[in-house]
Design an enzyme around this catalytic site. Structure first.
Site, short mmCIF file in Angstrom:
data_model
loop_
_atom_site.label_atom_id
_atom_site.label_comp_id
_atom_site.label_asym_id
_atom_site.label_seq_id
_atom_site.Cartn_x
_atom_site.Cartn_y
_atom_site.Cartn_z
N ASP A 1 -6.47 -3.67 -7.59
CA ASP A 1 -7.01 -4.24 -6.37
C ASP A 1 -7.21 -5.74 -6.51
OD1 ASP A 1 -7.94 -3.52 -3.61
OD2 ASP A 1 -9.70 -4.61 -4.30
N TYR B 1 -13.59 -13.97 0.20
CA TYR B 1 -14.36 -12.76 -0.13
C TYR B 1 -15.66 -13.10 -0.84
CZ TYR B 1 -11.25 -9.01 1.34
OH TYR B 1 -10.53 -8.12 2.08
N ARG C 1 -8.06 10.84 -5.98
CA ARG C 1 -9.30 10.22 -5.52
C ARG C 1 -10.43 11.23 -5.29
NH1 ARG C 1 -12.09 7.84 -4.34
NH2 ARG C 1 -12.13 6.48 -2.52
N ARG D 1 0.82 -1.22 0.00
CA ARG D 1 0.00 0.00 0.00
C ARG D 1 0.85 1.26 0.00
NH1 ARG D 1 -5.60 -0.97 1.68
NH2 ARG D 1 -6.02 -2.86 0.52
N ARG E 1 -3.98 6.18 0.47
CA ARG E 1 -4.58 7.39 1.04
C ARG E 1 -3.70 8.19 1.96
NH1 ARG E 1 -9.54 3.98 2.97
NH2 ARG E 1 -7.79 2.55 2.90
O1 CP3 Z 1 0.23 0.26 -3.15
C1 CP3 Z 1 -0.21 -0.92 -3.23
O2 CP3 Z 1 0.02 -1.79 -2.39
C2 CP3 Z 1 -0.91 -1.34 -4.52
C3 CP3 Z 1 -2.29 -1.35 -4.57
C4 CP3 Z 1 -3.15 -2.33 -3.78
C5 CP3 Z 1 -4.45 -1.96 -3.34
N1 CP3 Z 1 -5.03 -3.08 -2.84
C6 CP3 Z 1 -5.04 -0.63 -3.46
C7 CP3 Z 1 -6.19 -0.25 -2.62
C8 CP3 Z 1 -2.95 -3.67 -3.46
C9 CP3 Z 1 -1.73 -4.53 -3.65
C10 CP3 Z 1 -4.16 -4.14 -2.86
C11 CP3 Z 1 -4.38 -5.54 -2.46
C12 CP3 Z 1 -5.56 -5.87 -1.68
N2 CP3 Z 1 -6.83 -5.39 -1.82
C13 CP3 Z 1 -5.59 -6.85 -0.66
C14 CP3 Z 1 -4.41 -7.69 -0.25
C15 CP3 Z 1 -3.55 -6.96 0.68
C16 CP3 Z 1 -4.12 -6.88 2.06
O3 CP3 Z 1 -4.44 -5.76 2.47
O4 CP3 Z 1 -4.19 -7.93 2.68
C17 CP3 Z 1 -6.90 -6.91 -0.17
C18 CP3 Z 1 -7.40 -7.82 0.94
C19 CP3 Z 1 -7.68 -6.00 -0.92
C20 CP3 Z 1 -9.14 -5.74 -0.81
C21 CP3 Z 1 -9.42 -4.36 -0.42
N3 CP3 Z 1 -9.28 -3.27 -1.24
C22 CP3 Z 1 -9.90 -3.91 0.83
C23 CP3 Z 1 -10.17 -4.80 2.03
C24 CP3 Z 1 -10.06 -2.53 0.72
C25 CP3 Z 1 -10.69 -1.62 1.74
C26 CP3 Z 1 -9.82 -1.37 2.89
C27 CP3 Z 1 -9.11 -0.09 2.69
O5 CP3 Z 1 -7.90 -0.05 2.95
O6 CP3 Z 1 -9.78 0.86 2.30
C28 CP3 Z 1 -9.62 -2.14 -0.57
C29 CP3 Z 1 -9.54 -0.76 -1.13
C30 CP3 Z 1 -8.19 -0.28 -1.59
N4 CP3 Z 1 -7.29 -1.02 -2.31
C31 CP3 Z 1 -7.65 1.03 -1.42
C32 CP3 Z 1 -6.41 1.06 -2.07
C33 CP3 Z 1 -5.47 2.22 -2.23
C34 CP3 Z 1 -8.35 2.19 -0.72
C35 CP3 Z 1 -9.40 2.70 -1.62
C36 CP3 Z 1 -9.60 4.18 -1.58
O7 CP3 Z 1 -8.82 4.92 -2.21
O8 CP3 Z 1 -10.59 4.59 -0.96
#
Ligand code: CP3
Length: 347
Positions: free
Chosen positions: A78, A155, A42, A29, A33
């Site tokens: 994602d 999921y 965003r 990540r 954000r």
């Molecule tokens: O910088 C990075 O790591 C690359 C981008 C990336 C995102 N998601 C962007 C994202 C990666 C590698 C992921 C993987 C991901 N997504 C996982 C595996 C990693 C982990 O956390 O275990 C999982 C479980 C997800 C599913 C997911 N996507 C969730 C549970 C959420 C909501 C939780 C949260 O942090 O908001 C997301 C949304 C998400 N994925 C965001 C980002 C930047 C936030 C969205 C936003 O901008 O509002």
């Protein structure tokens, strides 16, 4: 710069357990954000629209890598996007996280799922890989990624994030044949998806099994391991695979049996113990507590140093967090921690 400088980048060398002059570091990540450049984008587009816009994905991933000085970039995308071509609805609600619609309750539901052709419907992901690779500095490796079948199935069955995964566990134990069939279907899709990212230019792949920590070693072995192994062995050879899980400290040996050139561990286990359990014939990635990036500077320094000491300078350590950067993290702490890893590990 030539292809050669990419192949000999500290990150790819560490994946191969070769000596490097400092420990390479990147953060899960790292584009997100906590960074004002990301929030500005965003403000204009929804998260899903961002993921489906290859130019913006490239901009977000490259900006983050350059701003914090990480030794690798990760594709901006994602984990759950692969569920859309399977016919599931996907929504990201602010506050509650993702919501997946489309019920799977029986063998018949599993059989109805299409055999997925991610190359077609997830074209925007390959395009994002291509654009990101083209705008990254040539010597900085690009990490593509996917979820592993267990985390994706969890999921699908839960419909959202969970802490106890009761529906997924119920399905696997009461309908094991349907479970395995679902896992196989997802596995075939993941292999095609990941190989598509490699073809588009990904230099390494991270496979996320974020939720396997809810399982016992026996459950992991019976319901998950064969499928993770099938995915990992289906990935194009020569491209390093990072196998990530959280809460795996009690069954790392078993987890490792599924494969991966690099085993990524979270912060609930000491890195030296984790490496010993996983075995010194794999590389290790981890494992700073993401919340250490929100703590006092002196403590951050000592925690970074402790992890480097535990790795003991052995080739094959990639510094990372135990899980992703949280949104409230000060960006300066992220930059400082990467500098610290470079400075304290210089050899
Ligand atoms: O910088 C990075 O790591 C690359 C981008 C990336 C995102 N998601 C962007 C994202 C990666 C590698 C992921 C993987 C991901 N997504 C996982 C595996 C990693 C982990 O956390 O275990 C999982 C479980 C997800 C599913 C997911 N996507 C969730 C549970 C959420 C909501 C939780 C949260 O942090 O908001 C997301 C949304 C998400 N994925 C965001 C980002 C930047 C936030 C969205 C936003 O901008 O509002």
């Amino acid at each position: 710069m030539t292809m050669n400088s990419l192949k000999t980048s500290p990150f790819l060398k560490a994946c191969r357990r070769e000596k490097t002059s400092f420990t390479p570091v990147w953060f899960m990540r790292q584009a997100g954000r906590y960074m004002k450049e990301y929030r500005a984008i965003r403000d204009k587009v929804s998260f899903l629209d961002l993921c489906k816009n290859p130019d913006l994905c490239a901009e977000v991933a490259v900006t983050a890598q350059e701003k914090i000085g990480a030794d690798a970039a990760i594709l901006f995308s994602d984990l759950l996007l692969i569920l859309e071509p399977f016919g599931f609805g996907l929504e990201y609600t602010s506050g509650d996280g993702p919501v997946i619609t489309g019920k799977i309750e029986s063998r018949a539901d599993v059989d109805r799922l299409p055999e997925m052709e991610p190359d077609g419907s997830l074209q925007y992901v390959s395009d994002a890989v291509r654009k990101t690779r083209a705008s990254l500095k040539p010597a900085i490796p690009l990490i593509g990624f996917s979820g592993l079948p267990f985390t994706l199935a969890a999921y699908i069955l839960e419909g959202k994030s969970s802490r106890i995964f009761s529906k997924a566990k119920h399905f696997m134990t009461f309908q094991p044949a349907a479970w395995h069939s679902l896992m196989e279907k997802i596995s075939r899709a993941v292999i095609r998806y990941v190989n598509g990212q490699i073809k588009a230019g990904a230099d390494a792949i991270q496979l996320f099994d974020s939720w396997v920590g809810c399982l016992s070693s026996e459950e992991y072995r019976e319901y998950v391991l064969p499928h993770s192994r099938a995915v990992i062995s289906g990935i194009q050879k020569g491209v390093p695979v990072i196998h990530f899980g959280t809460g795996t400290g009690s069954f790392l040996k078993t987890f490792r049996e599924a494969g991966g050139d690099v085993i990524s561990v979270d912060h609930r286990i000491a890195l030296d113990q984790a490496w010993e359990q996983a075995g010194y014939d794999v590389a290790i990635q981890g494992n700073l507590d993401p919340l250490a990036l929100c703590g006092p500077a002196a403590q951050l320094r000592s925690r970074v140093k402790k992890i480097l000491d535990q790795a003991g300078g052995r080739p094959g350590h990639i510094f990372n967090l135990g899980h992703g950067i949280v949104p409230q993290t000060p960006v300066d702490n992220v930059i400082r921690s990467i500098d610290l890893v470079h400075e304290l590990s210089a050899r």
